[in-house]
Design a protein around this motif. Structure first.
Motif, PDB file in Angstrom:
ATOM      1  N   VAL A 178       0.713  -1.303  -0.037  1.00 44.85           N
ATOM      2  CA  VAL A 178      -0.180  -0.039  -0.253  1.00 44.85           C
ATOM      3  C   VAL A 178       0.972   1.541  -0.104  1.00 44.85           C
ATOM      4  CG1 VAL A 178      -2.057   1.157   1.124  1.00 44.85           C
ATOM      5  CG2 VAL A 178      -1.794  -1.178   1.096  1.00 44.85           C
ATOM      6  N   GLU A 179       1.138   1.685  -1.227  1.00 47.17           N
ATOM      7  CA  GLU A 179       1.917   2.885  -1.226  1.00 47.17           C
ATOM      8  C   GLU A 179       1.433   4.002  -1.336  1.00 47.17           C
ATOM      9  OE1 GLU A 179       5.796   1.203  -3.914  1.00 47.17           O
ATOM     10  OE2 GLU A 179       4.004   1.471  -4.942  1.00 47.17           O
ATOM     11  N   GLY A 180       2.111   5.293  -1.464  1.00 48.33           N
ATOM     12  CA  GLY A 180       1.492   6.585  -1.484  1.00 48.33           C
ATOM     13  C   GLY A 180       0.427   6.898  -0.462  1.00 48.33           C
ATOM     14  N   GLY A 181      -0.505   7.543  -0.964  1.00 46.39           N
ATOM     15  CA  GLY A 181      -1.576   8.137  -0.013  1.00 46.39           C
ATOM     16  C   GLY A 181      -2.728   6.924   0.277  1.00 46.39           C
ATOM     17  N   ALA A 182      -2.668   5.773  -0.410  1.00 46.91           N
ATOM     18  CA  ALA A 182      -3.784   4.873  -0.423  1.00 46.91           C
ATOM     19  C   ALA A 182      -3.840   4.427   0.958  1.00 46.91           C
ATOM     20  CB  ALA A 182      -3.134   3.590  -1.455  1.00 46.91           C
ATOM     21  N   SER A 183      -5.203   3.897   1.141  1.00 45.37           N
ATOM     22  CA  SER A 183      -5.406   3.509   2.310  1.00 45.37           C
ATOM     23  C   SER A 183      -5.687   1.569   2.477  1.00 45.37           C
ATOM     24  CB  SER A 183      -6.665   4.210   3.187  1.00 45.37           C
ATOM     25  OG  SER A 183      -7.162   3.408   4.337  1.00 45.37           O
ATOM     26  N   PRO A 184      -5.207   0.998   3.610  1.00 42.58           N
ATOM     27  CA  PRO A 184      -5.563  -0.314   3.495  1.00 42.58           C
ATOM     28  C   PRO A 184      -7.159  -0.605   3.794  1.00 42.58           C
ATOM     29  CG  PRO A 184      -4.725   0.162   5.776  1.00 42.58           C
ATOM     30  CD  PRO A 184      -4.357   1.291   4.754  1.00 42.58           C
ATOM     31  N   HIS A 185      -7.921   0.294   4.106  1.00 38.93           N
ATOM     32  CA  HIS A 185      -9.244   0.014   4.307  1.00 38.93           C
ATOM     33  C   HIS A 185     -10.147   0.238   2.787  1.00 38.93           C
ATOM     34  CE1 HIS A 185      -9.138   0.772   8.596  1.00 38.93           C
ATOM     35  NE2 HIS A 185      -8.342   1.830   8.123  1.00 38.93           N
ATOM     36  N   THR A 186      -9.588   0.851   1.970  1.00 37.89           N
ATOM     37  CA  THR A 186      -9.999   0.842   0.440  1.00 37.89           C
ATOM     38  C   THR A 186      -9.126   0.336  -0.698  1.00 37.89           C
ATOM     39  OG1 THR A 186      -9.300   3.247   0.479  1.00 37.89           O
ATOM     40  CG2 THR A 186     -11.442   2.690   1.269  1.00 37.89           C
ATOM     41  N   TYR A 187      -8.264  -0.302  -0.150  1.00 41.95           N
ATOM     42  CA  TYR A 187      -7.201  -0.736  -1.345  1.00 41.95           C
ATOM     43  C   TYR A 187      -7.477  -1.864  -2.108  1.00 41.95           C
ATOM     44  CZ  TYR A 187      -2.433  -1.160  -3.306  1.00 41.95           C
ATOM     45  OH  TYR A 187      -1.456  -1.347  -4.276  1.00 41.95           O
ATOM     46  N   ASN A 188      -7.274  -1.750  -3.623  1.00 44.98           N
ATOM     47  CA  ASN A 188      -7.216  -2.701  -4.539  1.00 44.98           C
ATOM     48  C   ASN A 188      -6.012  -3.387  -4.919  1.00 44.98           C
ATOM     49  OD1 ASN A 188     -10.180  -2.561  -4.709  1.00 44.98           O
ATOM     50  ND2 ASN A 188     -10.135  -0.994  -5.699  1.00 44.98           N
ATOM     51  N   MET A 189      -5.901  -4.589  -4.894  1.00 42.05           N
ATOM     52  CA  MET A 189      -4.510  -5.047  -5.323  1.00 42.05           C
ATOM     53  C   MET A 189      -4.112  -4.629  -6.798  1.00 42.05           C
ATOM     54  SD  MET A 189      -2.761  -7.059  -3.132  1.00 42.05           S
ATOM     55  CE  MET A 189      -1.984  -8.533  -4.148  1.00 42.05           C
ATOM     56  N   LYS A 190      -2.763  -4.537  -7.008  1.00 39.38           N
ATOM     57  CA  LYS A 190      -2.433  -4.242  -8.198  1.00 39.38           C
ATOM     58  C   LYS A 190      -1.476  -5.551  -8.824  1.00 39.38           C
ATOM     59  CE  LYS A 190      -1.710   0.563  -7.559  1.00 39.38           C
ATOM     60  NZ  LYS A 190      -0.477   1.586  -7.183  1.00 39.38           N
ATOM     61  N   PRO A 191      -1.266  -5.554 -10.274  1.00 41.73           N
ATOM     62  CA  PRO A 191      -0.567  -6.696 -10.762  1.00 41.73           C
ATOM     63  C   PRO A 191       0.725  -6.937 -10.121  1.00 41.73           C
ATOM     64  CG  PRO A 191      -1.857  -5.845 -12.431  1.00 41.73           C
ATOM     65  CD  PRO A 191      -1.912  -4.973 -11.401  1.00 41.73           C
ATOM     66  N   SER A 192       1.457  -5.609  -9.991  1.00 49.10           N
ATOM     67  CA  SER A 192       2.734  -5.503  -9.521  1.00 49.10           C
ATOM     68  C   SER A 192       2.734  -5.843  -7.890  1.00 49.10           C
ATOM     69  CB  SER A 192       3.264  -4.384  -9.432  1.00 49.10           C
ATOM     70  OG  SER A 192       2.348  -3.290  -8.687  1.00 49.10           O
ATOM     71  N   ASN A 193       1.672  -5.948  -7.076  1.00 50.92           N
ATOM     72  CA  ASN A 193       1.460  -6.094  -5.810  1.00 50.92           C
ATOM     73  C   ASN A 193       1.659  -7.814  -5.833  1.00 50.92           C
ATOM     74  OD1 ASN A 193      -0.932  -3.735  -5.192  1.00 50.92           O
ATOM     75  ND2 ASN A 193       1.498  -3.913  -4.801  1.00 50.92           N
ATOM     76  N   ALA A 194       0.667  -8.344  -6.721  1.00 49.80           N
ATOM     77  CA  ALA A 194       0.605 -10.072  -6.905  1.00 49.80           C
ATOM     78  C   ALA A 194       1.945 -10.221  -7.381  1.00 49.80           C
ATOM     79  CB  ALA A 194      -0.420 -10.377  -7.870  1.00 49.80           C
ATOM     80  N   ALA A 195       2.786  -9.956  -8.027  1.00 50.49           N
ATOM     81  CA  ALA A 195       4.189 -10.167  -8.339  1.00 50.49           C
ATOM     82  C   ALA A 195       5.015 -10.343  -7.420  1.00 50.49           C
ATOM     83  CB  ALA A 195       4.584  -9.542  -9.469  1.00 50.49           C
ATOM     84  N   ALA A 196       4.787  -9.342  -6.552  1.00 46.07           N
ATOM     85  CA  ALA A 196       5.975  -9.042  -5.452  1.00 46.07           C
ATOM     86  C   ALA A 196       5.412 -10.347  -4.369  1.00 46.07           C
ATOM     87  CB  ALA A 196       5.687  -7.777  -4.638  1.00 46.07           C
ATOM     88  N   LEU A 197       3.939 -10.607  -4.114  1.00 49.13           N
ATOM     89  CA  LEU A 197       3.782 -11.695  -3.162  1.00 49.13           C
ATOM     90  C   LEU A 197       4.375 -12.990  -3.704  1.00 49.13           C
ATOM     91  CD1 LEU A 197       0.212 -10.805  -2.264  1.00 49.13           C
ATOM     92  CD2 LEU A 197       2.288 -10.484  -0.891  1.00 49.13           C
ATOM     93  N   GLN A 198       4.107 -13.181  -5.040  1.00 48.50           N
ATOM     94  CA  GLN A 198       4.657 -14.470  -5.540  1.00 48.50           C
ATOM     95  C   GLN A 198       5.943 -14.644  -5.289  1.00 48.50           C
ATOM     96  OE1 GLN A 198       2.878 -17.108  -6.706  1.00 48.50           O
ATOM     97  NE2 GLN A 198       1.048 -15.961  -6.321  1.00 48.50           N
TER      98      GLN A 198
END
Length: 331
Positions: free
Chosen positions: A51-71
């Protein structure tokens, strides 16, 4: 074949490369967690942040780059199911190679039950109940029934407030769990992780003392927050949160709740109402209309700060400074 100066230089660089070249791939969910992980990994490697920048975990939507990092991750740190709901399914889908560390389960944490938001009762300042099975009954802090559309967002009785990091002593417990997980995943750098934990604990102790000194002059002045994220800070430093505008930051409050908060501001003499950078600021002006309260801003998830090992300290110091600035200047 003779070695050229360039080859000799390259060999020297490779031989002197820091240990972090072989560090595990580490991912952290939100900025405060990332900051603690980065502090433990300092000099060894750098964790990735979801969760980068000004985003909030309460409203966050996963990005493909996030999925790649988790993998690609060897270790993943998150607070837990009650905060980063967007991670529930992705973490379940991870391969067995990744170690997932839920920091809300760290030993030594002080856990507080969720309040229901809205205008807290006047006795609500003494909410030092722990969520452990200690036999205490859960206090109901909402003065009125929430609108029907908010009902599904009410927290179950006994559910833990997951803004755990807003108490530096909880941050110490989380840091110890982070160090343990990293040392197990990367034994060759265990000594570095342990040394960094010692330094981090010293900084956290100093921060705790500084925050207490900062808010002591204004801790008897009641204030209202956008959403009820500050219970741990409130409990640690005995400041007076009189209520919150909304139960869940992703759900806009209805007219009844806004009227309730406005009435509570007048009743308790709340001096400041604090917005958050990620969410609707105009609601603050609606709430303080017709009252002597002043607007302010608090940033519990570090939306406005750059990620890194110093972020946690900036986050906590900013909360203390914002409280002192607004409350001290209010009548």
């Amino acid at each position: 074949m003779r070695s050229t100066p360039a080859l000799l230089f390259a060999s020297t660089v490779l031989l002197s490369a820091p240990a972090w070249a072989d560090a595990p791939n580490v991912v952290a969910s939100i900025k405060p967690v990332h900051s603690l992980v980065a502090s433990i990994m300092e000099g060894v490697g750098e964790p990735s942040l979801i969760v980068e920048g000004g985003a909030s975990p309460h409203t966050y939507n996963m990005k493909p780059s996030n999925a790649a990092a988790l993998q690609a991750a060897n270790v993943v740190f998150w607070v837990g199911h009650g905060l980063e709901a967007f991670l529930d399914k992705p973490l379940e889908a991870l391969g067995s190679g990744a170690k997932v560390v839920e920091l809300s389960e760290a030993p030594g944490l002080e856990k507080l039950r969720f309040r229901e938001g809205g205008a807290f009762e006047t006795h609500g300042h003494d909410e030092g109940e722990e969520a452990a099975d200690d036999g205490h009954e859960h206090e109901e802090h909402a003065a009125k029934q929430e609108p029907a559309h908010d009902h599904e967002h009410r927290h179950a009785e006994g559910e833990v407030d997951m803004h755990l990091w807003l108490d530096p002593m909880n941050a110490k417990a989380m840091a110890a769990e982070i160090e343990k997980a990293l040392a197990e995943a990367d034994p060759s750098n265990a000594a570095a992780y342990e040394a960094n934990l010692v330094k981090l604990n010293q900084r956290l102790d100093a921060l705790d003392k500084h925050l207490a000194e900062t808010v002591t002059p204004v801790r008897d002045k009641p204030f209202v927050v956008f959403h009820d994220a500050y219970q741990y800070f409130e409990h640690r430093y005995e400041v007076r949160v009189a209520g919150s505008i909304t139960v869940s930051p992703e759900v806009l409050p209805g007219a009844e709740r806004l009227s309730e908060i406005r009435a509570k501001i007048k009743e308790l003499g709340a001096t400041c109402v604090f917005a958050e950078p990620q969410f609707e600021p105009k609601l603050i002006n609606v709430v303080i209309e017709g009252t002597p309260a002043k607007p302010g801003t608090l940033d519990p998830e570090a939306a406005t700060l750059d990620a890194g090992p110093d972020l946690y300290f900036q986050l906590m110091e900013n909360i203390g400074a914002s409280l002192k600035s607004c409350l001290a200047s209010a009548s």
